[in-house]
Structure formats: C-alpha cells, structure tokens
Design a protein around this motif. Structure first.
Motif, PDB file in Angstrom:
ATOM      1  N   GLU A  23       5.662  -7.119   0.098  1.00 30.52           N
ATOM      2  CA  GLU A  23       5.903  -7.361  -1.325  1.00 30.52           C
ATOM      3  C   GLU A  23       7.121  -8.269  -1.532  1.00 30.52           C
ATOM      4  O   GLU A  23       7.135  -9.102  -2.438  1.00 30.52           O
ATOM      5  CB  GLU A  23       6.115  -6.026  -2.056  1.00 30.52           C
ATOM      6  CG  GLU A  23       5.530  -6.030  -3.458  1.00 30.52           C
ATOM      7  CD  GLU A  23       5.662  -4.685  -4.158  1.00 30.52           C
ATOM      8  OE1 GLU A  23       5.752  -4.707  -5.386  1.00 30.52           O
ATOM      9  OE2 GLU A  23       5.681  -3.642  -3.485  1.00 30.52           O
ATOM     10  N   ILE A  24       8.125  -8.121  -0.688  1.00 24.72           N
ATOM     11  CA  ILE A  24       9.294  -9.024  -0.750  1.00 24.72           C
ATOM     12  C   ILE A  24       8.837 -10.450  -0.450  1.00 24.72           C
ATOM     13  O   ILE A  24       9.249 -11.400  -1.122  1.00 24.72           O
ATOM     14  CB  ILE A  24      10.407  -8.578   0.236  1.00 24.72           C
ATOM     15  CG1 ILE A  24      11.049  -7.270  -0.236  1.00 24.72           C
ATOM     16  CG2 ILE A  24      11.481  -9.668   0.384  1.00 24.72           C
ATOM     17  CD1 ILE A  24      12.129  -6.726   0.683  1.00 24.72           C
ATOM     18  N   ILE A  25       7.955 -10.603   0.537  1.00 23.40           N
ATOM     19  CA  ILE A  25       7.434 -11.933   0.893  1.00 23.40           C
ATOM     20  C   ILE A  25       6.684 -12.527  -0.303  1.00 23.40           C
ATOM     21  O   ILE A  25       6.911 -13.678  -0.700  1.00 23.40           O
ATOM     22  CB  ILE A  25       6.503 -11.870   2.130  1.00 23.40           C
ATOM     23  CG1 ILE A  25       7.233 -11.262   3.335  1.00 23.40           C
ATOM     24  CG2 ILE A  25       5.969 -13.261   2.478  1.00 23.40           C
ATOM     25  CD1 ILE A  25       6.334 -10.884   4.507  1.00 23.40           C
ATOM     26  N   ALA A  26       5.798 -11.727  -0.905  1.00 23.76           N
ATOM     27  CA  ALA A  26       4.983 -12.213  -2.029  1.00 23.76           C
ATOM     28  C   ALA A  26       5.858 -12.659  -3.204  1.00 23.76           C
ATOM     29  O   ALA A  26       5.540 -13.623  -3.901  1.00 23.76           O
ATOM     30  CB  ALA A  26       4.015 -11.122  -2.473  1.00 23.76           C
ATOM     31  N   LEU A  27       6.977 -11.965  -3.422  1.00 25.86           N
ATOM     32  CA  LEU A  27       7.862 -12.294  -4.543  1.00 25.86           C
ATOM     33  C   LEU A  27       8.702 -13.546  -4.291  1.00 25.86           C
ATOM     34  O   LEU A  27       9.122 -14.211  -5.234  1.00 25.86           O
ATOM     35  CB  LEU A  27       8.821 -11.118  -4.814  1.00 25.86           C
ATOM     36  CG  LEU A  27       8.243  -9.890  -5.509  1.00 25.86           C
ATOM     37  CD1 LEU A  27       9.249  -8.738  -5.463  1.00 25.86           C
ATOM     38  CD2 LEU A  27       7.868 -10.209  -6.950  1.00 25.86           C
ATOM     39  N   ASN A  28       8.955 -13.864  -3.019  1.00 24.86           N
ATOM     40  CA  ASN A  28       9.974 -14.874  -2.721  1.00 24.86           C
ATOM     41  C   ASN A  28       9.516 -16.111  -1.958  1.00 24.86           C
ATOM     42  O   ASN A  28      10.240 -17.107  -1.935  1.00 24.86           O
ATOM     43  CB  ASN A  28      11.113 -14.228  -1.922  1.00 24.86           C
ATOM     44  CG  ASN A  28      11.879 -13.210  -2.727  1.00 24.86           C
ATOM     45  OD1 ASN A  28      12.707 -13.559  -3.550  1.00 24.86           O
ATOM     46  ND2 ASN A  28      11.598 -11.929  -2.505  1.00 24.86           N
ATOM     47  N   VAL A  29       8.368 -16.060  -1.302  1.00 24.19           N
ATOM     48  CA  VAL A  29       7.990 -17.163  -0.403  1.00 24.19           C
ATOM     49  C   VAL A  29       6.797 -17.939  -0.962  1.00 24.19           C
ATOM     50  O   VAL A  29       5.811 -17.342  -1.392  1.00 24.19           O
ATOM     51  CB  VAL A  29       7.674 -16.627   1.015  1.00 24.19           C
ATOM     52  CG1 VAL A  29       7.365 -17.781   1.973  1.00 24.19           C
ATOM     53  CG2 VAL A  29       8.850 -15.808   1.556  1.00 24.19           C
ATOM     54  N   ARG A  30       6.931 -19.256  -0.966  1.00 20.20           N
ATOM     55  CA  ARG A  30       5.850 -20.149  -1.404  1.00 20.20           C
ATOM     56  C   ARG A  30       5.470 -21.066  -0.246  1.00 20.20           C
ATOM     57  O   ARG A  30       6.275 -21.293   0.651  1.00 20.20           O
ATOM     58  CB  ARG A  30       6.300 -21.000  -2.593  1.00 20.20           C
ATOM     59  CG  ARG A  30       6.746 -20.189  -3.818  1.00 20.20           C
ATOM     60  CD  ARG A  30       5.562 -19.601  -4.576  1.00 20.20           C
ATOM     61  NE  ARG A  30       5.964 -18.651  -5.608  1.00 20.20           N
ATOM     62  CZ  ARG A  30       6.089 -17.337  -5.415  1.00 20.20           C
ATOM     63  NH1 ARG A  30       5.872 -16.827  -4.215  1.00 20.20           N
ATOM     64  NH2 ARG A  30       6.421 -16.533  -6.407  1.00 20.20           N
ATOM     65  N   PRO A 124      11.244  -5.602  -5.058  1.00 24.21           N
ATOM     66  CA  PRO A 124      10.409  -4.652  -5.809  1.00 24.21           C
ATOM     67  C   PRO A 124      11.152  -3.330  -6.035  1.00 24.21           C
ATOM     68  O   PRO A 124      12.070  -2.992  -5.271  1.00 24.21           O
ATOM     69  CB  PRO A 124       9.190  -4.453  -4.898  1.00 24.21           C
ATOM     70  CG  PRO A 124       9.626  -4.862  -3.537  1.00 24.21           C
ATOM     71  CD  PRO A 124      10.736  -5.854  -3.702  1.00 24.21           C
ATOM     72  N   ASN A 125      10.739  -2.599  -7.051  1.00 24.15           N
ATOM     73  CA  ASN A 125      11.458  -1.365  -7.418  1.00 24.15           C
ATOM     74  C   ASN A 125      11.518  -0.329  -6.302  1.00 24.15           C
ATOM     75  O   ASN A 125      12.522   0.372  -6.164  1.00 24.15           O
ATOM     76  CB  ASN A 125      10.844  -0.745  -8.679  1.00 24.15           C
ATOM     77  CG  ASN A 125      11.353  -1.430  -9.939  1.00 24.15           C
ATOM     78  OD1 ASN A 125      12.131  -2.385  -9.871  1.00 24.15           O
ATOM     79  ND2 ASN A 125      10.920  -0.969 -11.087  1.00 24.15           N
ATOM     80  N   ARG A 126      10.460  -0.232  -5.484  1.00 18.93           N
ATOM     81  CA  ARG A 126      10.499   0.793  -4.431  1.00 18.93           C
ATOM     82  C   ARG A 126      11.557   0.459  -3.371  1.00 18.93           C
ATOM     83  O   ARG A 126      12.140   1.369  -2.771  1.00 18.93           O
ATOM     84  CB  ARG A 126       9.110   0.995  -3.807  1.00 18.93           C
ATOM     85  CG  ARG A 126       8.543  -0.187  -3.132  1.00 18.93           C
ATOM     86  CD  ARG A 126       7.107   0.024  -2.665  1.00 18.93           C
ATOM     87  NE  ARG A 126       6.627  -1.189  -2.061  1.00 18.93           N
ATOM     88  CZ  ARG A 126       6.969  -1.612  -0.854  1.00 18.93           C
ATOM     89  NH1 ARG A 126       7.774  -0.899  -0.098  1.00 18.93           N
ATOM     90  NH2 ARG A 126       6.507  -2.748  -0.381  1.00 18.93           N
ATOM     91  N   ILE A 127      11.829  -0.831  -3.155  1.00 18.28           N
ATOM     92  CA  ILE A 127      12.901  -1.222  -2.224  1.00 18.28           C
ATOM     93  C   ILE A 127      14.262  -0.954  -2.881  1.00 18.28           C
ATOM     94  O   ILE A 127      15.208  -0.496  -2.228  1.00 18.28           O
ATOM     95  CB  ILE A 127      12.764  -2.713  -1.820  1.00 18.28           C
ATOM     96  CG1 ILE A 127      11.448  -2.950  -1.054  1.00 18.28           C
ATOM     97  CG2 ILE A 127      13.968  -3.174  -1.005  1.00 18.28           C
ATOM     98  CD1 ILE A 127      11.375  -2.339   0.336  1.00 18.28           C
ATOM     99  N   TRP A 128      14.344  -1.206  -4.185  1.00 20.55           N
ATOM    100  CA  TRP A 128      15.561  -0.899  -4.947  1.00 20.55           C
ATOM    101  C   TRP A 128      15.901   0.592  -4.788  1.00 20.55           C
ATOM    102  O   TRP A 128      17.047   0.961  -4.517  1.00 20.55           O
ATOM    103  CB  TRP A 128      15.314  -1.266  -6.407  1.00 20.55           C
ATOM    104  CG  TRP A 128      16.494  -1.171  -7.333  1.00 20.55           C
ATOM    105  CD1 TRP A 128      17.724  -0.646  -7.052  1.00 20.55           C
ATOM    106  CD2 TRP A 128      16.553  -1.618  -8.700  1.00 20.55           C
ATOM    107  NE1 TRP A 128      18.538  -0.727  -8.162  1.00 20.55           N
ATOM    108  CE2 TRP A 128      17.845  -1.316  -9.184  1.00 20.55           C
ATOM    109  CE3 TRP A 128      15.625  -2.226  -9.551  1.00 20.55           C
ATOM    110  CZ2 TRP A 128      18.245  -1.619 -10.493  1.00 20.55           C
ATOM    111  CZ3 TRP A 128      16.018  -2.526 -10.849  1.00 20.55           C
ATOM    112  CH2 TRP A 128      17.314  -2.232 -11.318  1.00 20.55           C
TER     113      TRP A 128
END
Length: 241
Positions: A23-30, A124-128
């Motif tokens: 999910e971190i990858i999906a939010l940050n990597v293009r 993402p919130n679960r990592i927070w």
C-alpha cells in the motif's frame, strides 16, 4: 506486451523485494515514460532554455534515456502544508553513464538544478497505527482530521524519527512501524555555505526539511548503511556528529 504494465510490475517487485508494504508503494511510486519524466526532472527555472522555452539540445540529449521509463517517487512537503512535493527521485530503467566515473552508471536522477530535499512518504492509516503503537504516542481524532495527516502528527507530538539514505529504505522502515525520513545521500542532509568559487565560508547547517523536525526533546536516529570506504565513513562522521 503492455510496456507500461510490464514496467510497473518490475518496479512493484523491486520495492517489494526491499521489504516495502504494497500500500505504501501504491501511494508513492509511479512508472512514467515518454516525455512525462522531463516534467518531473527538468522544471527548475535555473535551467537555461531556448528563446521559445524549449530545453536546449544538450540537456535533451543528456536526459533522453529517461523516455524509456523508470520509477518516480516523491512524497509530501511539510514546509508547504503537506502538499505533494515537486522534488523527488527517478530511477531510470536504462541509466546513463557517469562522466566523472566512466565505469559507473547514474542510478538515480533528481530534479536538475534544484536543491536536495528529503522524502516524507504517504502512509496508510494502518501503518500510522503501527508507528503509534511502536512509539507509544496515541493518535487523536484531531490528528486524523488534520490535512497534514501522519507527518503533521509526527511533527506535532515529537514522535521519534529515523533518518535513512534512500527512499526505499524509508518505505521499509515505515512498513515495520518507524517514522523514517529519507535523504538521497549521506551528505544530503546539510548544506555548507560557499563563496562563488565553491570554497566553504561557514559552518554546515541542516536542510530546512530536517530542521523542521529537529525539535527539542525529539529522539532522532541515524540509520545509514555500514560502509568500509574511509571517505564515506568520514563523510558520515563529519555530517552527523
């Protein structure tokens, strides 16, 4: 074969192999290709252009390899209301040779003629929640509603931060519950005042991104790779002691 999808799959696997949450990858990597990477890397007003506003031929030639694609990652800007940062990092699928070190390739490209920044990845919130549990610092309703989200919470509550070299390492540490800030090199966290000839004329100072988080009472961990090269060891000691 869908080149873009194929390229995205390779980039996703590279980040997963570094232990980064999907999910971190999906939010940050293009995975941009064609002319899009030019917009990410050659936006600086300090770049000399032709009268019609186009890039000069030498710069187009120097950067033509980026058209073949790569991955791009930036993050949010704590100094600009946590909007997405323009500065970031592009890892070309087909890197160019380093003119200074003929047998080496330039693995990562950063915006041309722009000063180095730091990476504050979207979380993402679960990592927070994971970072909150590890640090023992709760998340309030007010924190959740704030547009600055995770990084505003880290800043406001003096959450311990870990500074790492390289954005994938920040992603890996965030995955395990550490508030990790990445810089693109061990000597990229500070600047040294210089005269017009490049001679140092003052003491080094932290880049503004890191200074923002250098608040009283905060625990700051430095987590760089173990390196046996004497010059690298010396650089780390010089910067961070």
């Amino acid at each position: 074969m869908n080149f873009q999808t194929d390229s995205q799959a390779l980039h996703l696997q590279e980040w997963l192999n570094s232990g980064v949450d999907e999910e971190i990858i999906a939010l940050n990597v293009r995975s941009p290709s064609g002319t899009v990477p030019y917009e990410y890397l050659l936006y600086s007003p300090k770049i000399s252009r032709r009268n019609d506003g186009r890039l000069r031929d030498r710069d187009l030639k120097k950067y033509q390899h980026i058209e073949l694609g790569g991955w791009w990652c930036n993050g949010v800007d704590p100094l600009n209301n946590y909007a997405l940062m323009m500065w970031g990092c592009f890892k070309p699928d087909h890197p160019r040779r380093d003119r200074q070190k003929i047998h080496k390739f330039i693995k990562y490209e950063h915006p041309f003629r722009e000063e180095t920044r730091a990476f504050f990845l979207l979380v993402p919130n679960r990592i927070w929640v994971k970072v909150s549990l590890r640090s023992g610092i709760p998340i309030t309703e007010e924190d959740l509603q704030h547009p600055g989200g995770f990084w505003h919470w880290v800043w406001r509550h003096n959450v311990p931060v870990t500074i790492v070299e390289g954005v994938k390492k920040a992603g890996a540490l965030l995955t395990t519950g550490y508030a990790a800030i990445a810089i693109p090199g061990v000597n990229a966290g500070y600047r040294t005042p210089q005269d017009e000839y490049g001679t140092p004329i003052g003491k080094p100072y932290l880049i503004p991104d890191l200074k923002h988080f250098a608040t009283q009472g905060r625990q700051v961990n430095i987590c760089f790779d173990q390196d046996n090269k004497p010059e690298t060891v010396q650089r780390v000691r010089t910067e961070w002691h």
